[in-house]
Design a protein around this motif. Structure first.
Motif, short mmCIF file in Angstrom:
data_model
loop_
_atom_site.label_atom_id
_atom_site.label_comp_id
_atom_site.label_asym_id
_atom_site.label_seq_id
_atom_site.Cartn_x
_atom_site.Cartn_y
_atom_site.Cartn_z
N UNK A 158 0.83 -1.20 0.00
CA UNK A 158 0.00 0.00 0.00
C UNK A 158 0.87 1.26 0.00
N UNK A 159 1.93 1.25 0.80
CA UNK A 159 2.83 2.41 0.82
C UNK A 159 3.52 2.60 -0.53
N UNK A 160 3.86 1.52 -1.20
CA UNK A 160 4.44 1.64 -2.55
C UNK A 160 3.43 2.28 -3.50
N UNK A 161 2.18 1.90 -3.35
CA UNK A 161 1.13 2.50 -4.19
C UNK A 161 0.94 3.98 -3.91
N UNK A 162 0.91 4.36 -2.63
CA UNK A 162 0.73 5.78 -2.32
C UNK A 162 1.97 6.59 -2.70
N UNK A 163 3.14 6.00 -2.57
CA UNK A 163 4.35 6.69 -3.01
C UNK A 163 4.32 6.93 -4.51
N UNK A 164 3.87 5.94 -5.26
CA UNK A 164 3.72 6.11 -6.71
C UNK A 164 2.72 7.21 -7.04
N UNK A 165 1.66 7.29 -6.26
CA UNK A 165 0.67 8.34 -6.45
C UNK A 165 1.29 9.73 -6.26
N UNK A 166 2.02 9.89 -5.18
CA UNK A 166 2.70 11.17 -4.92
C UNK A 166 3.70 11.52 -6.01
N UNK A 167 4.50 10.55 -6.40
CA UNK A 167 5.50 10.80 -7.44
C UNK A 167 4.79 11.23 -8.73
N UNK A 168 3.73 10.52 -9.07
CA UNK A 168 3.00 10.85 -10.29
C UNK A 168 2.36 12.22 -10.25
N UNK A 169 1.65 12.52 -9.17
CA UNK A 169 0.91 13.78 -9.10
C UNK A 169 1.78 14.98 -8.80
N UNK A 170 2.75 14.84 -7.91
CA UNK A 170 3.54 15.99 -7.47
C UNK A 170 4.77 16.26 -8.32
N UNK A 171 5.30 15.24 -8.99
CA UNK A 171 6.57 15.43 -9.68
C UNK A 171 6.49 15.14 -11.18
#
Length: 164
Positions: free
Chosen positions: A140-153
């Motif tokens: 789940x943390x890998x999924x949320x990290x991917x979400x942040x990377x995608x949206x923020x960067x």
């Protein structure tokens, strides 16, 4: 050919703003963005402080405790980095270096967002590990990290590329 310094009052091709006016506007916008983000940091930090005083905290295993400590420290670092533009503005305003303050502050905001994304994902990892187990927590943390990377960067950089 004359050279126009960034602090000159000559209008620029950017909507009639002078470089000084643009720096003023950019700083106001940046500080407002940081105000919003800093609230999120404070909420995560308060949550993490409270976790250490819960009855289940002594039951955390070594991985969970390490996740807690790293996440708490990431939150502190993100808070410090995201608040630095305010300190820069306070310490350096009216010195004719607003464009430098804006440039450095924008970079610090980017760095602060990296630490905030890591801290938020550390909190997700800790909670999901306690609630669902280590494998689910990591997934789940890998999924949320991917979400942040995608949206923020990734998304902002993709939007800056010229369209075909």
């Amino acid at each position: 050919m004359s050279h126009i310094s960034p602090s000159s009052a000559a209008p620029s091709p950017h909507g009639g703003e002078t470089p000084a006016e643009r720096a003023d506007r950019n700083l106001v916008e940046l500080l407002q963005e940081l105000r919003v983000v800093q609230t999120g940091v404070q909420i995560v930090f308060a949550f993490l402080l409270g976790v250490a005083f819960t009855s289940r905290f002594p039951d955390l295993d070594t991985f969970e405790r390490a996740t807690y400590v790293v996440t708490l420290l990431l939150t502190v670092v993100s808070s410090a980095v995201l608040a630095t533009p305010v300190a820069l503005h306070r310490g350096m305003f009216h010195r004719g270096v607003k464009a430098r303050i804006v440039a450095l502050s924008a970079r610090l905001a980017e760095i602060g967002l990296v630490f905030l994304a890591l801290a938020l994902n550390g909190a997700v990892l800790l909670l999901m590990t306690v609630v669902l187990g280590r494998i689910a927590g990591i997934a789940i943390a890998a999924g949320t990290l991917s979400l942040f990377i995608g949206l923020w960067f990734v998304l902002p950089k993709a939007l800056l590329r010229p369209s075909p």
